[in-house]
Design an enzyme around this catalytic site. Structure first.
Site, PDB file in Angstrom:
ATOM      1  N   ASN A   1       0.873  -1.173   0.000  1.00 57.86           N
ATOM      2  CA  ASN A   1       0.000   0.000   0.000  1.00 57.86           C
ATOM      3  C   ASN A   1       0.911   1.224   0.000  1.00 57.86           C
ATOM      4  O   ASN A   1       1.433   1.617   1.036  1.00 57.86           O
ATOM      5  CB  ASN A   1      -0.893  -0.055   1.248  1.00 57.86           C
ATOM      6  CG  ASN A   1      -1.865   1.110   1.316  1.00 57.86           C
ATOM      7  OD1 ASN A   1      -1.807   2.042   0.501  1.00 57.86           O
ATOM      8  ND2 ASN A   1      -2.752   1.066   2.293  1.00 57.86           N
TER       9      ASN A   1
ATOM     10  N   LYS B   1       2.956   0.704   3.392  1.00 63.99           N
ATOM     11  CA  LYS B   1       2.556  -0.335   4.340  1.00 63.99           C
ATOM     12  C   LYS B   1       2.636  -1.650   3.582  1.00 63.99           C
ATOM     13  O   LYS B   1       2.216  -1.709   2.419  1.00 63.99           O
ATOM     14  CB  LYS B   1       1.088  -0.085   4.740  1.00 63.99           C
ATOM     15  CG  LYS B   1       0.835  -0.114   6.236  1.00 63.99           C
ATOM     16  CD  LYS B   1      -0.588   0.257   6.527  1.00 63.99           C
ATOM     17  CE  LYS B   1      -1.235  -0.872   7.297  1.00 63.99           C
ATOM     18  NZ  LYS B   1      -2.666  -0.651   7.526  1.00 63.99           N
TER      19      LYS B   1
ATOM     20  N   HIS C   1     -13.266   2.398   0.299  1.00 65.07           N
ATOM     21  CA  HIS C   1     -13.168   1.315   1.299  1.00 65.07           C
ATOM     22  C   HIS C   1     -13.755   0.005   0.761  1.00 65.07           C
ATOM     23  O   HIS C   1     -14.178  -0.856   1.536  1.00 65.07           O
ATOM     24  CB  HIS C   1     -13.964   1.649   2.588  1.00 65.07           C
ATOM     25  CG  HIS C   1     -13.358   2.722   3.450  1.00 65.07           C
ATOM     26  ND1 HIS C   1     -14.137   3.609   4.157  1.00 65.07           N
ATOM     27  CD2 HIS C   1     -12.084   3.025   3.751  1.00 65.07           C
ATOM     28  CE1 HIS C   1     -13.365   4.431   4.838  1.00 65.07           C
ATOM     29  NE2 HIS C   1     -12.104   4.096   4.604  1.00 65.07           N
TER      30      HIS C   1
ATOM     31  N   LEU D   1     -15.677   1.989  10.150  1.00 67.41           N
ATOM     32  CA  LEU D   1     -15.458   3.192  10.970  1.00 67.41           C
ATOM     33  C   LEU D   1     -14.027   3.219  11.478  1.00 67.41           C
ATOM     34  O   LEU D   1     -13.690   2.589  12.484  1.00 67.41           O
ATOM     35  CB  LEU D   1     -16.436   3.189  12.158  1.00 67.41           C
ATOM     36  CG  LEU D   1     -17.913   2.926  11.818  1.00 67.41           C
ATOM     37  CD1 LEU D   1     -18.736   2.789  13.091  1.00 67.41           C
ATOM     38  CD2 LEU D   1     -18.470   4.049  10.933  1.00 67.41           C
TER      39      LEU D   1
ATOM     40  N   ARG E   1     -12.533  14.627   8.812  1.00 66.85           N
ATOM     41  CA  ARG E   1     -13.344  15.054   7.659  1.00 66.85           C
ATOM     42  C   ARG E   1     -14.776  15.325   8.093  1.00 66.85           C
ATOM     43  O   ARG E   1     -15.329  14.609   8.923  1.00 66.85           O
ATOM     44  CB  ARG E   1     -13.358  13.973   6.577  1.00 66.85           C
ATOM     45  CG  ARG E   1     -12.019  13.784   5.904  1.00 66.85           C
ATOM     46  CD  ARG E   1     -12.093  12.754   4.786  1.00 66.85           C
ATOM     47  NE  ARG E   1     -10.863  11.975   4.746  1.00 66.85           N
ATOM     48  CZ  ARG E   1     -10.795  10.692   4.461  1.00 66.85           C
ATOM     49  NH1 ARG E   1     -11.890  10.006   4.187  1.00 66.85           N
ATOM     50  NH2 ARG E   1      -9.648  10.081   4.457  1.00 66.85           N
TER      51      ARG E   1
ATOM     52  N   ASP F   1      -9.231  11.202  17.789  1.00 68.76           N
ATOM     53  CA  ASP F   1      -9.109   9.828  18.268  1.00 68.76           C
ATOM     54  C   ASP F   1     -10.323   9.461  19.119  1.00 68.76           C
ATOM     55  O   ASP F   1     -10.578  10.089  20.142  1.00 68.76           O
ATOM     56  CB  ASP F   1      -7.820   9.702  19.092  1.00 68.76           C
ATOM     57  CG  ASP F   1      -7.520   8.259  19.440  1.00 68.76           C
ATOM     58  OD1 ASP F   1      -8.298   7.654  20.198  1.00 68.76           O
ATOM     59  OD2 ASP F   1      -6.506   7.743  18.952  1.00 68.76           O
ATOM     60  N   MET F   2     -11.071   8.455  18.685  1.00 69.69           N
ATOM     61  CA  MET F   2     -12.318   8.095  19.356  1.00 69.69           C
ATOM     62  C   MET F   2     -12.104   7.694  20.815  1.00 69.69           C
ATOM     63  O   MET F   2     -12.906   8.038  21.681  1.00 69.69           O
ATOM     64  CB  MET F   2     -13.010   6.969  18.569  1.00 69.69           C
ATOM     65  CG  MET F   2     -14.343   6.567  19.108  1.00 69.69           C
ATOM     66  SD  MET F   2     -15.526   7.944  19.239  1.00 69.69           S
ATOM     67  CE  MET F   2     -16.206   8.021  17.590  1.00 69.69           C
TER      68      MET F   2
ATOM     69  N   GLY G   1     -11.319   0.426  13.128  1.00 73.65           N
ATOM     70  CA  GLY G   1     -10.843   0.625  14.505  1.00 73.65           C
ATOM     71  C   GLY G   1     -11.963   0.974  15.488  1.00 73.65           C
ATOM     72  O   GLY G   1     -12.018   0.451  16.599  1.00 73.65           O
ATOM     73  N   ILE G   2     -12.877   1.858  15.067  1.00 69.34           N
ATOM     74  CA  ILE G   2     -13.982   2.255  15.943  1.00 69.34           C
ATOM     75  C   ILE G   2     -15.051   1.154  15.983  1.00 69.34           C
ATOM     76  O   ILE G   2     -15.496   0.743  17.056  1.00 69.34           O
ATOM     77  CB  ILE G   2     -14.591   3.601  15.469  1.00 69.34           C
ATOM     78  CG1 ILE G   2     -13.545   4.723  15.585  1.00 69.34           C
ATOM     79  CG2 ILE G   2     -15.846   3.940  16.263  1.00 69.34           C
ATOM     80  CD1 ILE G   2     -13.953   6.041  14.940  1.00 69.34           C
ATOM     81  N   GLY G   3     -15.426   0.664  14.804  1.00 66.95           N
ATOM     82  CA  GLY G   3     -16.466  -0.368  14.738  1.00 66.95           C
ATOM     83  C   GLY G   3     -16.084  -1.637  15.476  1.00 66.95           C
ATOM     84  O   GLY G   3     -16.927  -2.309  16.072  1.00 66.95           O
ATOM     85  N   GLU G   4     -14.789  -1.968  15.466  1.00 70.36           N
ATOM     86  CA  GLU G   4     -14.334  -3.213  16.092  1.00 70.36           C
ATOM     87  C   GLU G   4     -14.108  -3.060  17.593  1.00 70.36           C
ATOM     88  O   GLU G   4     -13.975  -4.055  18.297  1.00 70.36           O
ATOM     89  CB  GLU G   4     -13.022  -3.678  15.437  1.00 70.36           C
ATOM     90  CG  GLU G   4     -13.223  -4.149  14.004  1.00 70.36           C
ATOM     91  CD  GLU G   4     -11.914  -4.351  13.264  1.00 70.36           C
ATOM     92  OE1 GLU G   4     -10.898  -4.678  13.903  1.00 70.36           O
ATOM     93  OE2 GLU G   4     -11.916  -4.180  12.026  1.00 70.36           O
TER      94      GLU G   4
ATOM     95  N   GLU H   1      -7.976  -6.004   5.154  1.00 72.25           N
ATOM     96  CA  GLU H   1      -7.833  -5.577   3.767  1.00 72.25           C
ATOM     97  C   GLU H   1      -6.641  -6.259   3.091  1.00 72.25           C
ATOM     98  O   GLU H   1      -6.696  -6.598   1.920  1.00 72.25           O
ATOM     99  CB  GLU H   1      -7.721  -4.054   3.692  1.00 72.25           C
ATOM    100  CG  GLU H   1      -9.066  -3.396   3.986  1.00 72.25           C
ATOM    101  CD  GLU H   1      -8.982  -1.925   4.343  1.00 72.25           C
ATOM    102  OE1 GLU H   1      -9.150  -1.098   3.452  1.00 72.25           O
ATOM    103  OE2 GLU H   1      -8.745  -1.616   5.533  1.00 72.25           O
TER     104      GLU H   1
HETATM  105  P1  ADP Z   1      -7.426   3.875   9.859  1.00 76.88           P
HETATM  106  O1  ADP Z   1      -8.657   4.333   9.147  1.00 76.88           O
HETATM  107  O2  ADP Z   1      -6.358   4.933   9.920  1.00 76.88           O
HETATM  108  O3  ADP Z   1      -6.934   2.504   9.447  1.00 76.88           O
HETATM  109  P2  ADP Z   1      -8.360   2.535  12.264  1.00 76.88           P
HETATM  110  O4  ADP Z   1      -9.272   1.627  11.525  1.00 76.88           O
HETATM  111  O5  ADP Z   1      -7.194   1.968  12.972  1.00 76.88           O
HETATM  112  O6  ADP Z   1      -7.881   3.765  11.391  1.00 76.88           O
HETATM  113  O7  ADP Z   1      -9.271   3.311  13.351  1.00 76.88           O
HETATM  114  C1  ADP Z   1      -8.762   4.325  14.147  1.00 76.88           C
HETATM  115  C2  ADP Z   1      -9.860   4.766  15.099  1.00 76.88           C
HETATM  116  O8  ADP Z   1     -10.242   3.649  15.916  1.00 76.88           O
HETATM  117  C3  ADP Z   1      -9.409   5.878  16.039  1.00 76.88           C
HETATM  118  O9  ADP Z   1     -10.433   6.862  16.145  1.00 76.88           O
HETATM  119  C4  ADP Z   1      -9.259   5.138  17.358  1.00 76.88           C
HETATM  120  O10 ADP Z   1      -9.476   5.975  18.460  1.00 76.88           O
HETATM  121  C5  ADP Z   1     -10.377   4.116  17.242  1.00 76.88           C
HETATM  122  N1  ADP Z   1     -10.221   3.056  18.263  1.00 76.88           N
HETATM  123  C6  ADP Z   1      -9.257   2.134  18.375  1.00 76.88           C
HETATM  124  N2  ADP Z   1      -9.411   1.407  19.519  1.00 76.88           N
HETATM  125  C7  ADP Z   1     -10.510   1.907  20.149  1.00 76.88           C
HETATM  126  C8  ADP Z   1     -11.199   1.608  21.367  1.00 76.88           C
HETATM  127  N3  ADP Z   1     -10.788   0.645  22.177  1.00 76.88           N
HETATM  128  N4  ADP Z   1     -12.303   2.329  21.659  1.00 76.88           N
HETATM  129  C9  ADP Z   1     -12.726   3.315  20.850  1.00 76.88           C
HETATM  130  N5  ADP Z   1     -12.137   3.648  19.695  1.00 76.88           N
HETATM  131  C10 ADP Z   1     -11.032   2.961  19.346  1.00 76.88           C
END
Ligand code: ADP
Length: 395
Positions: A7, A14, A174, A203, A235, A277-278, A325-328, A379
């Site tokens: 990537n 990456k 995506h 997310l 964004r 950062d969530m 990252g957020i969804g998981e 991915e």
């Molecule tokens: P990218 O789109 O850069 O690949 P990721 O899929 O890694 O990003 O997602 C990053 C987001 O996931 C960030 O907002 C981060 O805060 C959030 N995140 C990661 N772990 C947690 C968690 N345990 N609780 C809430 N949000 C999280």
């Protein structure tokens, strides 16, 4: 049989070396600060991590370093192909392709659609073709999965010539992630993908949701660029297009400044004034930070509205999938999103939702509810599988 997945971004690469069948990752890493004389690589093999400095900041030395690692691991002979993530395939590519000279020319024609992303993708492919001249190279597009969207979903209500002459339409992004999690969700639900109507919500820092009918994208929240749709890390997502002219006149901003603000200073960061950062936002909101709480509310409300809107082309919603990252990881975002979506029949299983973090996927709703589930995206694996599929088709 191993596949090298690359990537290539403007200042980073990456990469992952993996077995597309077992999904085992043999080597992975991130090369950063390309284009500067401080380029360095972080490499992971097995459980070990190491840091290496590059001799210069070119793609050639980045891939030279990867080739050297393949030799050091004694796996060079096992590598069958190189798979490249490519951001924008325009309308030319509705699936992955072998990167022939004709395809490279067509890719260059897509540069105006993604002026920031496609040039480094192309430069990365050209350098990889030099570094690995004997291996077939495949391009896997972020947009390709969405080429099944019908005109009613992909056209904007703007003058037709904008579309016919300039390609102004909704493309969606995506795609690799949406396609992968849709397949995984079908497996987890024990039903054929062809029979399922899903909404998938990716997310991460960028966020998008897709309506997937029978395994095909029929609508998605990102459009002409990845700026459309959901509230994201930095964004804005959807705004009134009238605000560009207003902010130019009222605040004296140039179009470039407005676009920078909408891409880099908006979203969770812009509303909270704190962070994109969530995790940090959730913590700040729990401490009573009002703008962090509002940023969260906006993110969740807009996500729920979009999921409801995307169930329109599906007619019937069989499951909602959370990933990225957020969804998981964010039980709070998932719980509150489903809280808005009672009208679609979602009933949260609180314990299951709390358990679904840090790589633990699964169902997060109670029996009798429309299913919602957490699926970990991959991915790299999807690109590796696509790459091997293309190589098998073109022996
Ligand atoms: P990218 O789109 O850069 O690949 P990721 O899929 O890694 O990003 O997602 C990053 C987001 O996931 C960030 O907002 C981060 O805060 C959030 N995140 C990661 N772990 C947690 C968690 N345990 N609780 C809430 N949000 C999280």
């Amino acid at each position: 049989m191993l596949t090298l997945v690359l990537n290539s971004g403007s200042s980073s690469v990456k990469f992952a070396l993996l077995d597309p069948r077992s999904s085992e990752v043999r080597l992975s890493g991130l090369i950063e600060r390309l284009g500067s004389d401080a380029a360095s690589a972080t490499l992971k093999t097995g459980g070990e991590k190491k840091q290496v400095t590059l001799k210069d900041g070119t793609y050639a030395s980045a891939f030279g370093l990867i080739a050297g690692e393949l030799d050091a691991l004694n796996v060079r002979q096992e590598v069958q192909a190189v798979g490249h993530r490519v951001v924008h395939g325009g309308e030319k590519f509705s699936g992955s392709v072998l990167l022939t000279p004709e395809v490279m020319a067509a890719l260059r024609e897509c540069i105006p659609l993604a002026p920031l992303h496609n040039p480094p993708n192309i430069a990365g492919i050209e350098a990889a073709q030099l570094a690995f001249p004997n291996l077939p190279q495949v391009g896997v597009f972020d947009t390709a999965f969405h080429q099944t969207m019908p005109p009613v979903a992909y056209r904007y209500a703007v003058p037709e010539s904008w579309y016919t002459q300039h390609g102004v339409r909704r493309y969606g992004f995506h795609g690799t992630s949406h396609q992968y999690v849709a397949q995984e969700a079908a497996r987890m639900l024990g039903k054929p993908l062809e029979d399922l109507n899903l909404v998938t919500a990716h997310l991460g820092n960028g966020c998008s949701a897709t309506a997937v009918r029978g395994g095909h994208s029929v609508d998605s929240s990102m459009g002409f660029t990845p700026l459309e749709g959901l509230v994201m890390g930095t964004r804005s997502g959807d705004v009134d297009p009238g605000l560009h002219d207003f902010m130019a006149r009222q605040a004296g901003l140039t179009l470039t400044q407005i676009m920078t603000a909408l891409n880099k200073e908006s979203g969770l960061l812009g509303v909270s004034g704190l962070t994109n950062d969530m995790r940090e936002l959730e913590a700040a909101s729990a401490r009573g930070h009002e703008r962090a709480a509002l940023a969260l509310d906006l993110f969740i409300y807009r996500l729920a509205k979009t999921v409801a809107a995307l169930s329109v082309p599906l007619g019937r919603l069989d499951a909602l999938v959370f990933t990225g990252g957020i969804g998981e990881n964010s039980e709070l975002v998932r719980a509150r999103t489903l809280g808005h979506l009672g009208l679609l029949g979602f009933k949260l299983d609180e314990h299951a939702n709390q358990r679904a973090v840090r790589g633990q996927g699964g169902l997060i709703t109670i029996p009798g509810s429309t299913p919602a589930l957490v699926v970990n995206t991959n991915e790299e694996l999807m690109i590796a599988r696509e790459t091997m599929r293309l190589v098998a088709l073109n022996p």
